[in-house]
Design an enzyme around this catalytic site. Structure first.
Site, short mmCIF file in Angstrom:
data_model
loop_
_atom_site.label_atom_id
_atom_site.label_comp_id
_atom_site.label_asym_id
_atom_site.label_seq_id
_atom_site.Cartn_x
_atom_site.Cartn_y
_atom_site.Cartn_z
N GLU A 1 -13.36 47.10 46.60
CA GLU A 1 -14.66 46.81 47.40
C GLU A 1 -14.94 45.31 47.66
O GLU A 1 -15.29 44.79 48.70
CB GLU A 1 -15.95 47.34 46.63
CG GLU A 1 -15.82 49.02 46.78
CD GLU A 1 -14.99 49.83 45.96
OE1 GLU A 1 -14.25 49.16 45.27
OE2 GLU A 1 -14.87 51.05 46.34
N HIS B 1 -24.04 56.78 39.63
CA HIS B 1 -23.80 57.36 41.14
C HIS B 1 -24.78 57.82 41.84
O HIS B 1 -24.94 58.43 42.95
CB HIS B 1 -22.67 58.47 41.00
CG HIS B 1 -21.20 58.17 40.92
ND1 HIS B 1 -20.88 57.59 39.56
CD2 HIS B 1 -20.25 58.07 41.63
CE1 HIS B 1 -19.58 57.52 39.57
NE2 HIS B 1 -19.19 57.70 40.60
#
Ligand SMILES: Cc1ncc(C[n+]2csc(CCOP(=O)(O)OP(=O)(O)O)c2C)c(N)n1
Ligand SMILES: [Mg+2]
Lengths: 352, 466
Positions: free
Chosen positions: B199, B268
């Site tokens: 990322e 998450h």
């Protein structure tokens, strides 16, 4: 521990996994054979950077330049030798905060750079960027970044754009020995080799990241090997000798232009000044600095060659020095009289 | 002409120092870079280096002197061929800073500083464009948010060859949440790019490509993972236009699901709306309906600025009417009145809208007529739309899944205090996610999220009903 010596080594050692560099087919000598013009070009540009930086240091001392100011003195041969193989305004250049030399080598106007250092409206960023943040679309100089290592994926993205557009421009991403330990560097190496992006990673190993010497921060101090596990070719280069830099730059640029992917150049160099203006540099000995200055100075090397070869007399060189000083004086005069940005600039350039 | 050597400032905050030692003496030759003296600042002992060549002609400040102010002449340097008789004509090189006579309690000020406390100029107001009406007679097609997002990308990729999408699993796998379904087949692997799991790296690479003029759409598998890339989103993408004095824009979209899905635990389930909304230089969009998702994603891709586009996994499969138009683009920065009402204003966005809408329906049965504003864009926030509504209703409740402290609701409350205080008939209440990391257990997760009953309770409280 012999391998961890801090003095720059001459020549290059090529890294190899399944020997990726075996593919580097060329017999280029380790030192480029400079013509008279090239010697003069290198001398003049390195001198401009040095005098510019000395002046910046002086203006800092007078309180005209604020904040952080990282001088490039000692490392001039790296950008000058690299730039000699690049196409100005087409190949992209990106670096960190020690960026004044890179901008001058890219052909940016010393007045605009100095005025940015003093935070004036005529600066490259209208005074809103400062020493660490300047850009020039015209010269394809993409900054000027203050986060150690950030310029590496950014520069890889510039190379991505070249490949996407199908041109043969090359992007050069400069970063330090300290930055070389950032994770994003290896994320970039991986993508660059995976997608064969035309990017040259120039690691300016000036032996220190602020006060931390390479030996204290790096398990692998041969930075040319940092791309080994990605099969990216690497070379160790005497970054104090502009001819060695140019020769290596030539090889790297050719490699990238031919679409073979990224290339790593570790430039063994040295900064004479502290990390930034407020660094007393107590982590190294005076002898160490003095030795680099007397034995390896990049400008002095060219000066001696010019004299020995008979291409220049002391008077010729004095004339160049005078010219360069005049350019720097003009830049500094401009940077001290140019007004600060208008207060309304506070609210501009946030969004397009 | 002889040159005065001035007491230098050696740190951003130094005003004076002790001249502790002269390394060079009168008569010594110096060249550029030679250490001539040592000074002590509050932090360290530093060396003063010569800038020019010459011979020390005179020392003006003896060693050991304390409190030597920055910019005081400390010595005179003679050029080649000059002698002491020239000292009187010494000139500081370069000319000392005009206004830099250092005042005791001020940091070194730039010479051209104007009157001491320059007034902060007013921030210019920017009015978002009017929402284009969907022309009368337009067909509406039931479409899921997922399809709407895919269509938006496909349409923009057809329109502009510089648009490409990259991220984990976006190509061959067709998207971890199938948002990029079919794009690889239509546009090929040059423009639909599977990245490694990297990322920080690919966000930075995307920003670099945008600096070079391409228009990347960077998909994060979820925004939780963009934490690894947030440096490039904020420091590289959002700030560069300003730092470059307007030279270097960054036309990029960062998109992906944001906030809680279902039962995926604390790492998450984070809603980042408030985080990104704090950053000047970013636009932050968080649509609820499929039509807004489509029209706003198309706008985001065309926008010359970095846009953080926050989606929601639970909304992906929900179906809404989307106008059948060749080019349906909505303006970023404009809220939408989802339901007109007169008794209370409920402000929400993204998945928060699901609670707001259900609550409003139930409230209608109780005789409370709620107006619902769907912000759609968090930054720039359509504050005028909120204020207009609150001036009418006199009451307001905000609904979001994010955390309470410094949340989007907190910002809305502050704006209302400033612009509609006199119109309020009750304190504004916020319904938010609870101030805890998201638990896994089904019952606890339910408790941690907002719910319809809480919204109803809050509305009853601000309308003084029981
Ligand atoms: C991410 C990040 N961490 C720390 C810093 C503070 N910092 C600025 S420069 C620097 C040293 C970097 O050294 P190196 O990469 O060797 O470059 P050099 O300064 O030698 O040119 C540090 C730690 C920063 N700017 N960014
Ligand atoms: Mg270093």
């Amino acid at each position: 521990m012999a391998e961890r010596a801090t003095a720059p080594k001459r020549g290059r050692s090529r890294a190899s996994a399944s020997d990726p560099t075996a593919a580097v087919k060329n017999s280029a000598p380790d030192l480029a054979d400079f013509s008279k013009d090239e010697e003069f070009e290198a001398y003049r540009m390195m001198l401009l950077i040095r005098r510019f930086e000395e002046k910046a240091g002086q203006l800092y001392g007078m309180g005209m330049i604020g904040g952080f100011c990282h001088l490039y003195i000692g490392q001039e041969a790296v950008v000058v030798g690299m730039q000699m193989c690049l196409r100005e305004g087409e190949d992209q250049v990106i670096t960190g905060y020690r960026d004044h030399g890179h901008m001058l080598a890219c052909g940016m106007d010393p007045k605009g750079v100095m005025a940015e250092l003093t935070g004036r409206r005529g600066g490259y960023s209208k005074g809103k960027g400062g020493s660490m943040h300047m850009f020039s679309r015209e010269k394809q100089f993409f900054g000027g970044h203050g986060i150690v290592g950030a310029q590496v994926p950014l520069g890889t993205g510039l190379a991505f754009a070249n490949r996407y557009r199908g041109n043969d421009n090359v992007s050069v991403a400069y970063f330090g020995d300290g930055a070389a330990n950032q994770g994003q560097v290896y994320e970039s190496f991986n993508m660059a080799e995976l997608w064969k992006l035309p990017v040259i990673y120039v690691i300016e190993n000036n032996k220190y990241a602020m006060g931390t010497s390479v030996n204290r921060a790096s398990a692998q101090t041969d930075f040319s090997k940092r791309g080994l596990s990605f099969a990216i070719p690497g070379e160790q280069v005497d970054g104090m000798d502009v001819r060695a830099v140019k020769a290596a730059s030539e090889r790297a640029v050719t490699w990238c232009r031919e679409g073979k992917g990224p290339y790593i150049l570790e430039m063994q160099t040295y900064r004479y000044r502290g990390h930034s203006m407020s660094d007393p540099a107590k982590y190294r000995s005076k002898d160490e600095v003095q030795k680099m200055r007397t034995d390896h100075d990049p400008i002095e090397q060219v000066r001696l060659r010019l004299i020995e070869s008979g291409w220049a007399t002391e008077d010729d060189l004095k004339a160049i020095d005078k010219d360069v000083r005049a350019i720097v004086a003009e830049a500094s005069d401009f940077a001290t009289v140019d007004p600060e940005p208008d207060a309304s600039e506070l609210w501009t350039d946030i969004l397009k | 002409m002889p040159t005065e050597i001035l007491m230098p400032a050696l740190s951003p905050t130094m005003e004076e120092g002790k001249l502790s030692k002269w390394v060079k003496q009168v008569g010594d030759k110096v060249s550029s870079g030679d250490v001539i003296a040592e000074i002590e600042t509050d932090k360290a002992t530093m060396e003063v280096e010569a800038v020019d060549e010459g011979t020390i002609g005179k020392i003006l400040v003896e060693e050991g002197t304390e409190g030597v102010k920055v910019n005081t002449p400390i010595a005179v340097l003679l050029a080649e061929g000059e002698d002491e008789s020239a000292i009187g004509s010494a000139k500081a090189e370069p000319a000392p800073a005009p206004a830099a006579a250092p005042e005791p309690a001020s940091a070194p000020a730039p010479a051209a500083a104007e009157a001491p406390a320059a007034k902060v100029p007013a921030q210019p107001k920017s009015e978002p464009a009017e929402v284009p009406e969907v022309p009368a007679g337009t067909d509406f097609v039931p479409t899921t948010v997922r399809e709407a997002l895919r269509d938006a990308m496909a349409e923009e990729m057809r329109r502009d060859g510089d648009v490409f999408v990259m991220g984990e699993e976006v190509a061959e796998y067709q998207g971890a949440y199938k948002i990029t379904q079919g794009l690889l087949q239509e546009f090929g692997d040059r423009r639909v790019i599977d990245t490694p799991i990297t990322e920080h790296g690919f966000a930075g690479l995307g920003v670099g490509a945008a600096f070079a003029g391409l228009r990347p759409i960077v998909e994060f598998m979820t925004f939780n993972f963009a934490m690894q890339a947030i440096d490039h989103i904020i420091n590289s993408a959002a700030k560069t236009l300003y730092m470059s004095g307007g030279q270097l824009g960054c036309p990029i979209v960062f998109r992906g699901p944001n906030g809680a899905a279902a039962r995926v635990g604390a790492q998450h389930s984070h809603d980042y709306a408030a985080w990104y909304s704090q950053v000047p230089g970013l636009k932050v969009v968080m649509p609820y309906s499929a039509a807004d998702a489509k029209g706003l994603l198309k706008a985001a891709i065309r926008d010359p600025n970095p846009v953080v586009f926050l989606e929601n996994e639970i909304l992906y499969g929900q179906t809404f009417d989307v106008p059948r138009l060749d080019d349906f683009v909505l303006p970023i920065g404009k809220a939408r009145i989802h339901r007109k009402g007169k008794d209370v204003t409920i402000v929400s966005f993204g998945i928060g809208m699901t609670y707001a809408i259900k609550a409003a329906n139930e409230l209608a049965g109780m005789g409370i007529d709620a107006e619902i504003i769907d912000l759609r864009t968090i930054r720039p926030m359509d504050v005028p739309a909120i204020i207009t509504s609150v001036k009418k209703t006199g009451r307001c409740v905000t609904v979001e899944e994010g955390f309470p402290q410094s949340g989007v609701g907190a910002e809305i409350v502050a704006q209302i205090m400033q612009h509609a205080f006199d119109y309020l008939d009750a304190p504004v209440l916020r319904i938010t996610g609870k101030d805890v990391p998201m638990p896994y257990a089904a019952n606890l997760e339910k408790l941690a999220l907002p719910n319809v009953a809480e919204v109803i309770e809050a509305v009853k409280a601000v309308t003084y009903r029981t």
